[in-house]
Design an enzyme around this catalytic site. Structure first.
Site, PDB file in Angstrom:
ATOM      1  N   ASP A  68     -10.392  -3.606  -4.546  1.00 14.79           N
ATOM      2  CA  ASP A  68      -9.747  -2.737  -3.395  1.00 14.79           C
ATOM      3  C   ASP A  68     -10.384  -1.340  -3.435  1.00 14.79           C
ATOM      4  O   ASP A  68     -10.123  -0.872  -4.289  1.00 14.79           O
ATOM      5  CB  ASP A  68      -8.214  -2.836  -3.826  1.00 14.79           C
ATOM      6  CG  ASP A  68      -7.447  -2.150  -2.880  1.00 14.79           C
ATOM      7  OD1 ASP A  68      -7.908  -1.478  -1.909  1.00 14.79           O
ATOM      8  OD2 ASP A  68      -6.078  -2.339  -2.590  1.00 14.79           O
TER       9      ASP A  68
ATOM     10  N   SER B 222       0.827  -1.236   0.007  1.00 16.12           N
ATOM     11  CA  SER B 222       0.020  -0.031   0.014  1.00 16.12           C
ATOM     12  C   SER B 222       0.902   1.345  -0.159  1.00 16.12           C
ATOM     13  O   SER B 222       1.540   1.581  -0.883  1.00 16.12           O
ATOM     14  CB  SER B 222      -0.810  -0.032   1.091  1.00 16.12           C
ATOM     15  OG  SER B 222      -1.609   0.876   1.131  1.00 16.12           O
TER      16      SER B 222
ATOM     17  N   HIS C 111      -7.893  -5.008  -0.708  1.00 19.43           N
ATOM     18  CA  HIS C 111      -6.569  -4.698  -0.397  1.00 19.43           C
ATOM     19  C   HIS C 111      -6.136  -5.735   0.436  1.00 19.43           C
ATOM     20  O   HIS C 111      -4.847  -5.433   0.431  1.00 19.43           O
ATOM     21  CB  HIS C 111      -6.866  -3.438   0.311  1.00 19.43           C
ATOM     22  CG  HIS C 111      -5.726  -2.295   0.519  1.00 19.43           C
ATOM     23  ND1 HIS C 111      -5.207  -1.682  -0.409  1.00 19.43           N
ATOM     24  CD2 HIS C 111      -5.002  -2.003   1.932  1.00 19.43           C
ATOM     25  CE1 HIS C 111      -4.256  -1.046   0.138  1.00 19.43           C
ATOM     26  NE2 HIS C 111      -4.092  -1.338   1.279  1.00 19.43           N
TER      27      HIS C 111
END
Length: 696
Positions: free
Chosen positions: A628, A543, A663
Site C-alpha cells: 500500500d 483509509s 490500498h
C-alpha cells in the site's frame, strides 16, 4: 513469534524508539514495524495471520455461505452499455468464472462483429494482483495504450498495442501514474502518434509530464513539465471537444491549469491562470472559451468564463454567482448544452442549460430520498444526451441517458441482481444532532418490517475527509446483511462536502474532531431511535474512514460492539512528520503540519495510535496491504501491537495483511468477494451470533 499463554495472541517485541518534536520526547515501541526488510516484521505479520485463521475458523461455513450468496446474485456473464466514440461502440464484458473484464468494441454499423482490445484475464495469468488503469484508444482507432500494475503499489507500466496486428510495440514506459480506482493516466494527441503521460517521484507523487512518440525510446522522451513543489500533484486529461490536452496541478487548497493544442502536441503549455494560494479552479472548454468553476470569493464555488487567449483571473466573467446553500462541484460542456453538478441539502443534483449557462435551465428529477449518480465518460461533444450512472442504497446501478432537450429519463440498463426485489427494502435520509447543534445527515437502509426495538444488528459506515462524500450508492453484497436483519447506515459527517464546502472546512486541521463527534452523534441517534443498541452496533471505515472509526473507538470504546478498520490511517503524527511517505506533504492542509506546534498538539490529541490506553475495546478487525503506497501496512500493524499490549478485555483483535495487494485490496472480482465475505462473517459472528435474522 511467541504467543501469550493466556490469550494465545501474537506479541510484537517492544523496541523503544525515541522521537523528539517541539522540544518534547515520546517513545514509540513499535516504530520498527516500518522496516519491511526486517525478518521479525514478516514473522509478526504472519503470526497475526495465523492467529486470525484460528480465531475465525469456526466461521468458515458462514464465509462460504456468504460468498456463495454474493456470487449467486451476480450475472457473471454480462456487458456494459456500449458507448459511442467515433465509428465504434466501446464496452466491457465479463465471463462466468473469470476474474477480470474484457475491453471490447464493435463498429457502430456492424452488430455483433466484436473486436477484443484487451483481455485483463490474459494479463493476469500467473499473477496474484492485476490492476489496469488507462485503456486509451488513439483518435484514429488503430492503437491502444494501456497501463498495468502487478504489485498493488500503484506504479504502472504503459504498453502500446497495434490494433491492426494485435502486436505490442517494443517500448514500455515504467513508473507511470495510474489509478486503481479510475481508467486514467494517458492522453493521446490528435495525430494518433503522440501520447502524454505522467511519472512518479520517490513518494509516488505524479510530478513530471512527458511526451512520447510511438516507436521511439521512452528514455529519450521530451520532458514537457516538472512540478517541483512537493505539495502538488500533476494530472492530465483531454477536453471533450478533443481540442486541448489539459494538465492540472493541484494541492489540497490550490489549483493551476495549463493546456496545449491536441493538434500540435509539440507546442508549449499555456497557463489558464497562475496559482494563488487557496484558490481552486476547474475548467471545461467550449468554442474558444473556458467555463471555469472557482472558489475565488466563493466558498461554495461560482461559475465564470474567459476567452482561451485571455484566461487569467482578471478576465473572468461571472456566469453563475456563489450560493450559500448550493455547492457547485463540476462542469461539463457540450455542443449546445452546459451541465453543472451541484450539492444542495446533502444531495447531488444536475443542472442543465443551453451552452451559455443561463438559458433554458432544467434539473434532473431523482426518484428517491437519498441516492447517488456519477457521470459516465460522455465522449461525444455534439450530443443531446447526458449519460450517468444512478443508484441508491436499494436501487441497483442504472445507466441512464438523460435527453437534455426534452428532459426524458431513458433507462438503458439496470444492473441485474439475481433474486433481488428492491420493493422489499427501505432507504431514507434521517438526521442526528451533533454536540454543537449541527444536523448530521444519515443515509439508512433496511428490510421492510423492521421493528425499532433496539435489537437490530447495525453497521454504521463513515469517511469524512478531503471533502469526499461517502455516497448512498448500491452494492449487491450488502443484501447479505440486510436479509439477516441488519440496518446499514452512512454518517455524512463533517470533513465531507455533503452540506457544502463549509461542512468540509469544519472537519479538517484544527476542526478535525468535529468528524469524530458527528459520527458518535450518528451512533447515539441510531440507538436512541431504536434501530440498534451498543451490543448490536458496529462501525466501519476505510483509509481516512479507518481513522474516523478508530478515533471514535479510542474516544468512546463503550459505544460499539465491533469495529472494522480497513487500511486505516491511525498513526497520524508519525506519518505526517515523514515527508518521504506518499501523500504526506500534499496533505498538510488536510490534517495539519507537525512543524506547527498547535497543529502537532491537536493531531497528537486524537491520533488513534497515540491514544490507546489500558481499557476495554470493542471487537476489532484491521486490514493492511503490504504494498500500500497510501497507508503503510505498518500503521494497522503498530495499532494492533499496541492494543494487544494495553487493552484489558478478551474481545477479538484481528490483523489481516494482504501481502500481494495495496490500498484497494484484491483486484479480482471473486477474490474481492471473499474479502467481503470474511468481513461480513466477522460482523455476523459478533452482532448476530446465530447467523440468522434477529431484528424481528
Amino acid at each position: 513469534m511467541e504467543k501469550r499463554n493466556m490469550k494465545n495472541t501474537p506479541i510484537a517485541p517492544k523496541r523503544p524508539h525515541v522521537i523528539t518534536q517541539h522540544g518534547e520526547t515520546r517513545t514509540d515501541d513499535y516504530y520498527w514495524l516500518r522496516d519491511r526488510e526486517d525478518p521479525q516484521v514478516l514473522k509478526y505479520l504472519h503470526a497475526e495471520l495465523g492467529y486470525l485463521e484460528d480465531a475465525m475458523k469456526h466461521t468458515q461455513p458462514l464465509q462460504e455461505s456468504l460468498f456463495s450468496g454474493m456470487k449467486g446474485r451476480i450475472q457473471e456473464t454480462d456487458s456494459t452499455v456500449p458507448e459511442k466514440r467515433g465509428e465504434y461502440l466501446y464496452y466491457q464484458r465479463t465471463e462466468a468464472g473469470r476474474q477480470y473484464p474484457i475491453f471490447c468494441r464493435r463498429r457502430d454499423s456492424a452488430e455483433g462483429n466484436e473486436e477484443i482490445l484487451l483481455d485483463q484475464n490474459e494479463l493476469a495469468e500467473g499473477k496474484i494482483f492485476c490492476s489496469v488503469s488507462a485503456v486509451a484508444v488513439s483518435p484514429d482507432g488503430n492503437k491502444l495504450a494501456y497501463s498495468v500494475d502487478y504489485g498493488g503499489d500503484e506504479t504502472y507500466t504503459i504498453h502500446i498495442k497495434d490494433l491492426a496486428t494485435s502486436e505490442l510495440y517494443p517500448e514500455t514506459i515504467p513508473n507511470a501514474y495510474g489509478s486503481v480506482y479510475y481508467h486514467t493516466g494517458i492522453e493521446w494527441a490528435n495525430d494518433s502518434e503522440t501520447l502524454f503521460y505522467a511519472t512518479l517521484d520517490e513518494a509516488k507523487r505524479p510530478f513530471k509530464l512527458y511526451r512520447h512518440k510511438i516507436g521511439t525510446d521512452p528514455a529519450q522522451d521530451p520532458l514537457v513539465y516538472s512540478e517541483e513543489d512537493e505539495t502538488y500533484f500533476l494530472l492530465i486529461h483531454k477536453t471533450r471537444d478533443d481540442l486541448y490536452i489539459v494538465m492540472e496541478l493541484h494541492s489540497t487548497m490550490t489549483t493551476e491549469i495549463h493546456h496545449l493544442p491536441a493538434d500540435n502536441p509539440g507546442d508549449e503549455l499555456k497557463i489558464i491562470s497562475p496559482r494563488r494560494q487557496g484558490i481552486e479552479y476547474y475548467a471545461a472548454h467550449h468554442k474558444g472559451y473556458f467555463f471555469i468553476l472557482t472558489n475565488e470569493n466563493a466558498r461554495n464555488f461560482k461559475l465564470v468564463k474567459a476567452p482561451v487567449d485571455r484566461s487569467s483571473h482578471e478576465y473572468w466573467q461571472e456566469v453563475l454567482p456563489h450560493y450559500k446553500d448550493v455547492m457547485l462541484t463540476g462542469v461539463d460542456a457540450f455542443e449546445n448544452h452546459l451541465v453543472v453538478y451541484e450539492r444542495k441539502g446533502g444531495l447531488p443534483h444536475i443542472r442543465i442549460s443551453d451552452a451559455d449557462g443561463t438559458s433554458n435551465v432544467k434539473y434532473v428529477d431523482f426518484p428517491e430520498p437519498t441516492y447517488h449518480f456519477e457521470p459516465e465518460t460522455n465522449p461525444e461533444f455534439d450530443t443531446t444526451k447526458l449519460r450517468f450512472k444512478y443508484s441508491s442504497l436499494v436501487t441497483p446501478h442504472s445507466i441512464v441517458d438523460f435527453h437534455m432537450d426534452s428532459g426524458e429519463w431513458e433507462l438503458k440498463k439496470e444492473e441485474p441482481v439475481i433474486g433481488y426485489d428492491k420493493s422489499q427494502y427501505v432507504c431514507d435520509l434521517i438526521y442526528a444532532t451533533a454536540p454543537d447543534g449541527k444536523q448530521v445527515p444519515i443515509s439508512i437502509s433496511y428490510k421492510k418490517g423492521l421493528r425499532l426495538n433496539g435489537n437490530n444488528p447495525t453497521l454504521l459506515h463513515g469517511y469524512g475527509a478531503y471533502g469526499s462524500v461517502l455516497e448512498a450508492e448500491f452494492t449487491p453484497n450488502r443484501i447479505s446483511l440486510l436479509d439477516r436483519g441488519f440496518v446499514y447506515a452512512i454518517g455524512h459527517v463533517r470533513g465531507s462536502s455533503t452540506l457544502g464546502r463549509e461542512w468540509y472546512d469544519d472537519g479538517k486541521v484544527l476542526k478535525k474532531k468535529n468528524s469524530f463527534t458527528d459520527f458518535i452523534a450518528c451512533a447515539e441517534h441510531l440507538i436512541k431511535e431504536g434501530f440498534t443498541s451498543k451490543d448490536r452496533l458496529a462501525v466501519m471505515g476505510v483509509s481516512a474512514g479507518g481513522l474516523l472509526v478508530t478515533a471514535c473507538m479510542t474516544m468512546r470504546p463503550d459505544l460499539f460492539k465491533a469495529v472494522i478498520a480497513k487500511v486505516p490511517f491511525v498513526d497520524v503524527v508519525t506519518t505526517m512528520s515523514d515527508p518521504t511517505i506518499p501523500l504526506t506533504t500534499h496533505e498538510y492542509d488536510e490534517w495539519g503540519d507537525p512543524a506547527i506546534k498547535e497543529q502537532f498538539d491537536f493531531m497528537l490529541s486524537y491520533s488513534p495510535y497515540d491514544n490507546v490506553r489500558a481499557t476495554e475495546y470493542p471487537h476489532l478487525l484491521l486490514t493492511a496491504g503490504f504494498n500500500d503506497p497510501r497507508v503503510g501496512y505498518w500503521e494497522p500493524a503498530k495499532f494492533a501491537a499496541k492494543l494487544r499490549e494495553l487493552k484489558t478485555d478478551d474481545n477479538l483483535l484481528l490483523l489481516k495483511t494482504n501481502f500481494h495487494a495495496g490500498h484497494a485490496g484484491a483486484s479480482g472480482r471473486y477474490d474481492f468477494l471473499k474479502e467481503v465475505a470474511f468481513e461480513y462473517a466477522f460482523l455476523i459472528d459478533k452482532l448476530a451470533p446465530d447467523g440468522v435474522t434477529i431484528g424481528t
